[in-house]
Design a protein around this motif. Structure first.
Motif, mmCIF file in Angstrom:
data_model
loop_
_atom_site.group_PDB
_atom_site.id
_atom_site.type_symbol
_atom_site.label_atom_id
_atom_site.label_comp_id
_atom_site.label_asym_id
_atom_site.label_seq_id
_atom_site.Cartn_x
_atom_site.Cartn_y
_atom_site.Cartn_z
ATOM 1 N N ALA A 1 -4.862 29.117 48.110
ATOM 2 C CA ALA A 1 -4.348 27.754 48.172
ATOM 3 C C ALA A 1 -3.136 27.704 49.101
ATOM 4 O O ALA A 1 -2.896 26.702 49.774
ATOM 5 N N PHE B 1 -10.134 20.967 50.545
ATOM 6 C CA PHE B 1 -9.395 20.042 51.405
ATOM 7 C C PHE B 1 -8.701 20.811 52.519
ATOM 8 O O PHE B 1 -8.433 20.308 53.580
ATOM 9 N N LYS B 2 -8.387 22.052 52.204
ATOM 10 C CA LYS B 2 -7.572 22.825 53.140
ATOM 11 C C LYS B 2 -8.381 23.786 53.984
ATOM 12 O O LYS B 2 -7.969 24.169 55.055
ATOM 13 N N THR B 3 -9.472 24.248 53.450
ATOM 14 C CA THR B 3 -10.175 25.299 54.160
ATOM 15 C C THR B 3 -11.666 25.032 54.095
ATOM 16 O O THR B 3 -12.115 24.220 53.298
ATOM 17 N N GLN C 1 -11.270 13.471 51.826
ATOM 18 C CA GLN C 1 -10.984 14.063 50.519
ATOM 19 C C GLN C 1 -11.863 13.430 49.448
ATOM 20 O O GLN C 1 -12.427 14.113 48.604
ATOM 21 N N PRO D 1 -9.324 23.240 46.904
ATOM 22 C CA PRO D 1 -9.134 24.139 48.047
ATOM 23 C C PRO D 1 -9.944 23.705 49.273
ATOM 24 O O PRO D 1 -9.553 23.977 50.400
ATOM 25 N N PRO E 1 -4.811 29.437 53.271
ATOM 26 C CA PRO E 1 -6.248 29.159 53.201
ATOM 27 C C PRO E 1 -7.068 30.039 54.139
ATOM 28 O O PRO E 1 -8.272 30.113 53.996
ATOM 29 N N TYR E 2 -6.450 30.686 55.102
ATOM 30 C CA TYR E 2 -7.242 31.496 56.011
ATOM 31 C C TYR E 2 -6.931 32.986 55.884
ATOM 32 O O TYR E 2 -7.061 33.745 56.825
#
Ligand code: ATP
Ligand code: ATP
Ligand code: MG
Ligand code: MG
Lengths: 290, 353, 258, 233, 367
Positions: A275, B136-138, B223, B134, A278-279
């Motif tokens: 979180a 949403f970010k990746t 989202q 998660p 993320p990468y």
């Protein structure tokens, strides 16, 4: 002594994970392909080392080398036969094909070896005692090998022409050809290196745990995949880092709380970690200029 | 009604072209199939038209269709790679089983069973937030990892809760899953997912697969769309899990391991991504083929993956590959251009309106 | 009152200052061009306005009709009335032309998730409305004939048109065009020019345009702002810009406009 | 030097290039102009071995049929692809270095690198930047730079002026003239017919997959059809 | 003459592929042997008629849903009179529900989970589900008593697979019994099915300083585990359960498993004449010493044949009734008889020790 022993444990487990994760990352970095057959090639290497050592009584070094060469050739062959026809297909089609190849390898080996096998010990069982903690020659070898291969690979990928070509292929395969680079050969080299590494892992694993079975590739393969992603998939150093981190998490959790919570806690930590990053640790989001 | 005013460009496969020319009377066929199917689903167990084994396989097919279609929402339509479907299935199975075992009276299961199934679905949908946030970010392979970790977590959490049986699982679940129920839920799930896919939200999901940046700039609330897609997909995974549990009458965490996710994954890609019809075909073919090849014994498990690999090489996008079965596409969708033209002709005729 | 007011907009990529203290004020209905050498930061400005990148906060301010855009999500900004096209075409390649446009109606569809999955309530009515609107829009762009074609199979020029149509579907007040004439030959550019003028009238738009084809810029822009290394180096009417020594040196070259 | 005979390129059912023939002489700049979708890129890609084709392409006596792209580069044909094809995950320097895959002579490579940096000082400033984050113009410079590094004898350029600032377009064309004078033969695909025909000795006009007009540069500039559609009256 | 031959269809539901192929293979081997013996001897005499046994072997892939499908197939498609299998409880429990509701006799050779034969709703035994082995609770208490009384252990640490319900049960029962007997559990550690590295757990166990380690695990896991423990300098003995009882334990474990104890269903070395014949035949046929599963599976068929003979007709209900009341059946794994109204047999367990690469009888624990 307790803590030192656990640290050694972390290093050994992490190195085993790392050896497999390197292969994942290697192939992924170039082909953008999660080669789900990788864990099973690792398993095949284990069985090959068993056949060589048990039936043909090969010593360690020849066994390791033959396994590397044969499995690397298998990797190249699989790429040629199963992945290459899919160069123009969507990325997931190749992933699914890889899953299929993995299942095939498992069940194929199962036909011949439904029973687990005991791999003969090829490495002298020397152990040292450091303040109550024990460390074996084999462990040192595994740890050293993992670090050595990581550095070598890192060197190849980031500082040689072949490595540069590999990275370029991951970006745009067609244009690489226009630079005069023989694309198919570079891809073959990538697969050879990646699966060769898996073979090293398979042989070392069989030496470390001595009992092998056709399904061993799955569990450890998924774990290695996780390591590769934590480290930032496609990143060589990240793979080893991720491997030690996962190993450390799993062992530390067992150290400080009941081991029944190991998976819950480890994987929850993993989610929390992702979180924030993320990468992965060393991964970068794909640069995309709008 | 082929419209070829433009010249020079032809498309190799235009997925819309494939259902061009579909007409309203498909509706009739669909209704006939539904009614006959429903009638059969009652008649088969009643009169033992086929034996119990085949009945069980039919029910597996139904459940697998629900699983496959729902995973297709995330993996096919949204273009992610989720490995966590078994986890959602597990949640649905546990929630529903605990309800029918301990909460709902077993006397009027006809009424309570659907409630339990819905509760199972809702439970799974709720938990899907863990994966949706998660996302949403990746995305891509990192999300694959998150879903994989999620599967491990679900399994491990269940193992740690003694009150729900821990590793020993739940035994003695009533066999409430019957052919009519499976038929009903399969049809309902397919219908709802179809509606979703052909709605504004579904188009939002598709746009995410194509180009997330562009889709945000085209006002798509990414989202919201991700959240809905994950929730819907997990809801039906939960529903399938609930049905599965009440068919097996016994569940334990091992039933929902990664290999279950992988099975569903294979069915999705076998049938074809981005196609509900593909999911129906994929689930049916995979499930039936596994049974048909049973006499081969051990060789079955060697043959199946090989077949899959060959299929992938010759049809990399699966059997249907982005196309849709004509009768699954809403009639409205098929007639847009035609209707619009007709309207325009009318409007042009009386510009007053 | 200006429709768009950008003040002190600054953006860094790592250590690189791509845009520095950029100011811009657009009156309603204007057609303004931004030109400048490659890498001057033009596309970056579009990305900052549309929220793809976040302008360094605190000092930067971008206001659309007095609503602050900095810090908002791209889809919120689009909903407020900013639409754009992309330097490298970014259509939804595997979807039909019609779907490309319908997706842009996302926030204008007036029905809930529940109505969608149950096919009840406003669902059918709204779907029909959106489909008709989309078709109308396509018709205005002469694209109705290829409505069901997969967008990646369109010829390049039509893809550019479709991108604009898709942008207009979001119902913008301000339209940002990033190199709409790239890869077009002169005859096509002339048509495009007419086309841009026409959509401005038809949809009552304010347009901000980035372009390297001087043929287009000099003919249709009412005002031009020139950027170099993220800094505005000149501003004015096309005639003024064409004779500005700085611009000639940094951008147009000795031969000037051809 | 290059002889294209009865070239046909198809995408499935669509024929993008229909039976065209032309030649490029040693030391020339030849322009291939045409509208969007005329088949220019398809032609070039066929020569480079990226696309399968019908007909014959002969380069210095070698038949290029079924030759892989890297073999064709080895023979001395280099391409600057449409859309530049920069490797976004490689730095500027790595992009340039990769293009020297087949070159063994380190000293010459170093000399060419200096030459590229001399032509495009901007690239020298950005040697460590990732290709993917360069602006469009910077990427185009890099693409041409890469082609120079490959050290071929025939350079195929696909729309090098696309998306470039006017000053840069001029520069690129100046560079093209320069490297041409240094001995490079160039096949130039352009939308910017004006520029292209002014530097070219010969030109072909391609329309929907067929060559419709052939001539020397000045001849084409005078051609009314060319004037109307490609030079903007 | 074959067309005239009467046949009795019997099903075998086994885990031939998946995680436990050895169990499935042993079970299938024993089944084929049992059937062949009967058929070669001219068949089974039921109600005065000679019947050939027709065996339907199905693979459940070590998956619960396939186990159910297979069970259904055997019952409704192949119309078997009775089913032997599945072995692992994860497969056996759901399969037992099918058997129970279809009123078809099922004998699980090796499922030691109490839930296999108990209807958890009513708490009553299932009517059609039997097993040929003792159950986990019994085994665990045998182990606990053995550890305390025979091995003199006071401090025991436990390591088990959290993902395997049988071992979870055995550990819990062991812990309860052992503490009741006054012993101390120094540490309980777990792992997950498929894990290969147990070093963290053993390091922790070592630190807790036990004088015995209770290790209910599989024959293919225990050797790895014991080797790792030894590598970490752990010197205390190990005690296992029936999961160990495969010759593979010794092949895989070698010197490391030497001296360890485990509870098992039968002892190959002190076998009765019946058992000796079985072992000899099995060795000739398959070249290996039969393990627990093979012996139990063979006994399951023995029980079934006995019940068929007693029933006097080929009828599902009759066979079931006959089996329930079988008196003192003499099998390879000892004498057995089903508890009144229950599918669980009354039978003894044996403790085996690994000595010189062989399983050696140590003691017997009566129920
Ligand atoms: N994501 C990024 N990371 C790092 N640097 C970037 C990024 N995007 C752009 N840049 C740099 O910022 C500068 C401005 O880029 P921008 O794309 O805005 O240029 P531009 O004016 O649109 O040029 P062009 O006319 O060539 O499109 C360039 O030097 C570019 O290299
Ligand atoms: N991959 C492909 N699949 C199908 N059709 C294609 C493909 N690539 C090109 N085409 C079609 O082939 C024709 C010629 O394309 P080509 O790219 O060669 O044109 P071009 O002259 O280079 O145009 P541009 O100026 O746009 O680059 C066009 O009609 C195009 O739509
Ligand atoms: Mg730009
Ligand atoms: Mg082109």
């Amino acid at each position: 002594m307790y803590v030192i022993q656990q640290l050694i444990n972390i290093l050994q487990l992490g190195s085993i994970y790392g050896l497999i994760a390197l292969g994942y990352t290697m192939v992924y970095g170039i082909m953008r392909l999660i080669n789900f057959a990788h864990g099973d090639l690792f398993m095949v290497a284990g069985f090959l080392s068993f056949i060589l050592a048990a039936y043909f009584k090969f010593p360690f070094l020849p066994t390791l080398l033959i396994c590397m060469v044969v499995v690397a050739m298998m990797g190249v062959l699989i790429e040629r036969l199963a992945y290459k026809p899919l160069r123009k297909a969507p990325r997931v089609s190749v992933v699914i094909t890889a899953l299929g190849i993995g299942l095939f390898l498992e069940n194929f080996v199962l036909l011949f070896y439904p029973y687990p096998q005991n791999v003969p010990t090829l490495i002298p069982r020397i152990t040292w005692n450091i303040g109550g903690a024990t460390i074996s020659y084999l462990q040192v070898l595994i740890i050293g090998l993992a670090l050595f291969l990581m550095l070598t690979l890192d060197l190849i990928v980031n500082h040689t022409m072949v490595g540069m070509a590999m990275r370029a292929i991951s970006w745009n395969r067609v244009v690489v050809g226009l630079m005069g680079v023989p694309v198919d050969r570079v891809i073959s080299i990538t697969f050879a290196l990646g699966t060769g590494l898996g073979a090293v892992a398979g042989v070392m694993y069989s030496q470390a745990f001595s009992v092998i079975d056709p399904y061993m590739g799955i569990v450890i393969g998924w774990q290695a995949f996780i390591c590769a992603v934590i480290g930032g998939i496609g990143n060589i150093r990240g793979a080893i880092l991720g491997a030690y981190i996962l190993a450390a998490a799993q062992i530390l959790v067992v150290m400080v709380m009941p081991s029944t919570y190991r998976d819950v806690v480890t994987f929850t930590l993993l989610l929390v970690f992702l979180a924030f990053r993320p990468y992965g640790i060393l991964g970068k989001p794909a640069v995309e200029k709008v | 009604m082929k419209t070829d005013e433009k010249s020079g460009v032809q498309s190799p496969i235009s997925y819309l072209r494939d259902h061009r020319g579909a007409t309203g009377n498909n509706k009739l066929i669909v209704w006939i199939v539904l009614i006959v199917g429903f009638a059969l689903s009652f008649a088969i167990p009643q009169f033992n038209i086929v034996n119990g084994y085949i009945q069980t396989i039919i029910m597996y097919v139904g459940i697998n269709i629900i699983l496959t279609a729902s995973l297709n929402i995330v993996n096919g339509y949204m273009g992610e790679f989720s490995l966590g479907h078994a986890g959602f299935m597990a949640i649905g199975a546990y929630v529903a089983s605990l309800l029918t075992l301990h909460v709902f009276p077993s006397s009027s299961s006809f009424f309570f069973f659907p409630l339990a199934v819905i509760a199972g679905g809702l439970g799974a949908a709720l938990v899907s937030l863990i994966v949706a946030i998660p996302s949403f970010k990746t995305r891509g392979d990192y999300l694959a990892l998150i879903t994989l970790a999620f599967t491990y977590i679900v399994k491990s959490v269940i193992e740690n809760i003694a009150a729900i049986g821990g590793p020993r699982g739940i035994v003695g679940i009533d066999k409430l899953t019957t052919l009519p129920w499976v038929f009903f839920w399969t049809v309902l799930s397919v219908w709802i997912m179809r509606n979703f896919v052909y709605s504004n939200f579904g188009r939002g999901v598709l746009s995410l697969r194509e180009d997330e940046v562009a889709s945000r700039l085209m006002s798509v609330n990414t989202q919201q769309v991700k959240f809905l897609a994950f929730a819907l997909s997990s809801f039906f995974a939960g529903v399938a899990g609930a049905l599965f549990a009440h068919l097996l009458q016994y569940i334990n965490p091992n039933v929902f391991d990664i290999s279950k996710s992988v099975d569903v994954l294979l069915m999705v890609y076998l049938g074809g991504i981005g196609s509900i019809g593909g999911s129906i075909l994929g689930a049916t073919i995979y499930t039936v083929l596994l049974e048909v090849l049973r006499p081969l014994g051990m060789f079955r498990m060697v043959l199946m993956p090989l077949l899959l690999v060959f299929l992938m090489i010759y049809r990399p996008r699966g059997i249907m590959g982005l196309r849709e079965l004509r009768w699954l596409v809403p009639g409205q969708e098929l007639k847009i251009v035609k209707r619009w033209r007709r309207k325009k002709v009318v409007n042009d005729a009386n510009p007053a309106s | 009152m200006p429709i768009l007011q950008a003040k002190n907009v600054t953006h860094y990529f790592g250590g690189l200052c791509a845009v520095s203290d950029f100011n811009l004020s657009l009156e309603k209905g204007e057609l303004v061009g931004i030109i400048g050498p490659n890498g001057a930061g033009k596309t970056t400005i579009f990305n900052l306005i549309t929220g793809v990148y976040r302008a360094s906060q605190g000092q930067s301010s971008i206001k659309l009709n007095d609503v602050e855009l900095v810090g908002k999500a791209p889809n919120e900004i689009t909903d407020l009335g900013v639409a754009r096209t992309f330097q490298n075409i970014r259509l939804f390649k595997d979807l039909s032309v019609l779907d490309n446009v319908r997706i842009a109606f996302y926030s204008q569809a007036n029905y809930s998730f529940w109505e969608a999955v149950s096919c009840l309530g406003r669902y059918s009515r709204e779907e029909e409305r959106i489909a008709d609107l989309a078709m109308d829009l396509l018709a205005t762009f002469n694209l109705e004939g290829v409505a069901e074609e997969v967008s990646k199979n369109l010829p390049y020029g039509l893809q550019r048109h479709l991108e604009i149509a898709r942008a207009i579907a979001t119902h913008p007040k301000l339209l940002l065009l990033d190199e709409p004439a790239a890869g077009m030959e002169p005859a096509e550019i002339d048509q495009l020019m007419e086309f841009i003028r026409w959509i401005r009238e038809k949809f009552d738009l304010t347009i901000l345009l980035v372009e390297h084809q001087m043929r287009l810029v000099m003919k249709i822009c009412e005002r031009i702002q020139v950027l170099d290394f993220g800094v505005t180096i000149a501003e004015g009417s096309p005639a003024q810009i064409q004779n500005n020594a700085k611009v000639l040196e940094a951008y147009l070259g000795t031969e000037g406009v051809r | 030097m290059l002889s294209v005979q009865n070239l046909t390129v198809s995408y499935g059912m669509i024929r993008a290039v229909k039976d065209i023939s032309f030649e490029v002489q040693e030391g020339e700049i030849v322009a291939l102009i045409g509208a969007n979708g005329a088949g220019k890129s398809s032609t070039i890609n066929a020569i480079s071995g990226i696309l399968p084709y019908g007909g014959n392409i002969i380069y210095r006596g070698h038949d290029l049929h079924r030759m892989s792209p890297d073999k064709i580069v080895e023979l001395g044909i280099v391409q600057v692809p449409e859309g530049r094809g920069i490797f976004g995950n490689l730095t500027v320097l790595e992009n340039l270095r990769l293009a020297t895959w087949q070159r063994k002579n380190k000293a010459e490579v170093a000399k060419d690198l200096e030459r590229v940096f001399g032509i495009f000082p901007r690239l020298r400033e950005r040697v460590k930047q990732l290709g993917g984050t360069l602006s469009g113009g910077e990427q185009q410079m890099l693409a041409v730079g890469r082609a120079i590094m490959t050290h071929g004898q025939l350079m195929l350029l696909d729309e090098p002026s696309m998306g470039l600032a006017p000053v840069l377009v001029q520069e690129i064309f100046d560079v093209l003239k320069e490297i041409n004078q240094a001995g490079m033969t160039i096949l130039l695909v352009e939308q910017n017919a004006n520029m292209a025909l002014h530097v070219a000795q010969h030109g072909f006009v391609l329309e929907t997959g067929k060559i419709v007009i052939t001539g020397t540069g000045p001849e084409l500039i005078e051609n009314t059809h060319v004037r109307d559609t490609y030079l903007g009256g | 003459k074959s067309s005239a031959a009467l046949t009795i269809p019997i099903g075998l539901n086994a885990e031939l592929t998946g995680g436990l192929p050895v169990v499935g293979a042993s079970c299938k081997n024993a089944a084929l042997m049992a059937v062949k013996e009967v058929n070669d001897a001219g068949g089974l005499t039921v109600g005065g008629k000679q019947y050939q046994i027709k065996l339907f072997v199905e693979d459940n892939g070590y998956k619960a849903d396939q186990s159910v499908a297979v069970q259904q197939k055997l019952i409704t498609q192949d119309n078997v009179v009775a089913i032997v299998g599945p072995n692992a409880s994860v497969m056996a429990v759901p399969a037992s529900e099918i058997a129970e509701s279809s009123k078809v006799l099922m004998i699980s050779p090796w499922s030691t989970n109490p839930n296999t034969t108990i209807d958890s709703k009513t708490g009553q035994p299932k009517k059609y589900v039997f097993r040929a082995c003792f159950i986990d609770t019994f085994q665990a208490s045998v182990d606990a008593k053995f550890a305390m009384n025979k091995l003199g252990a006071k401090r025991v640490a436990i390591l088990y697979d959290l993902g395997n319900d049988a071992f979870v049960g055995q550990s819990t029962f062991f812990k309860n019994t052992f503490t009741q007997l006054g012993g101390t559990i120094t540490d309980v550690e777990t792992y997950t099915t498929g894990d290969k590295d147990f070093s963290a757990q053993f390091t922790k166990i070592k630190a807790s300083n036990p004088d015995l380690i209770f290790l209910p695990s599989m024959y293919n896991e225990a050797p790895v585990q014991i080797k790792q423990a030894h590598a970490l300098g752990i010197k205390v003995p190990f005690l296992g359960t029936d999961g160990w009882s495969s010759q593979d334990l010794i092949t895989l474990g070698g010197k490391d498993v030497e001296g360890c104890f485990f509870s098992a269903h039968y002892a190959p070395d002190i076998a009765t004449p019946i058992a000796q014949k079985f072992i000899a035949d099995y060795k000739t046929a398959y070249g290996a010493v039969p393990d627990d599963v093979a012996a139990l599976c063979y006994d399951s068929f023995g029980l079934l044949f006995q019940a068929l003979k007693t029933a006097g007709k080929v009828d599902r209900q009759a066979v079931r009734d006959a089996l329930a009341t079988i008196p003192n059946y003499q099998g390879v794994t000892g004498t057995m008889q089903f508890k009144e109204g229950s599918g669980d047999p009354i039978k003894s367990a044996v403790m085996l020790q690994i000595k010189n690469g062989k399983f050696v009888y140590y003691s017997t624990a009566e129920p």
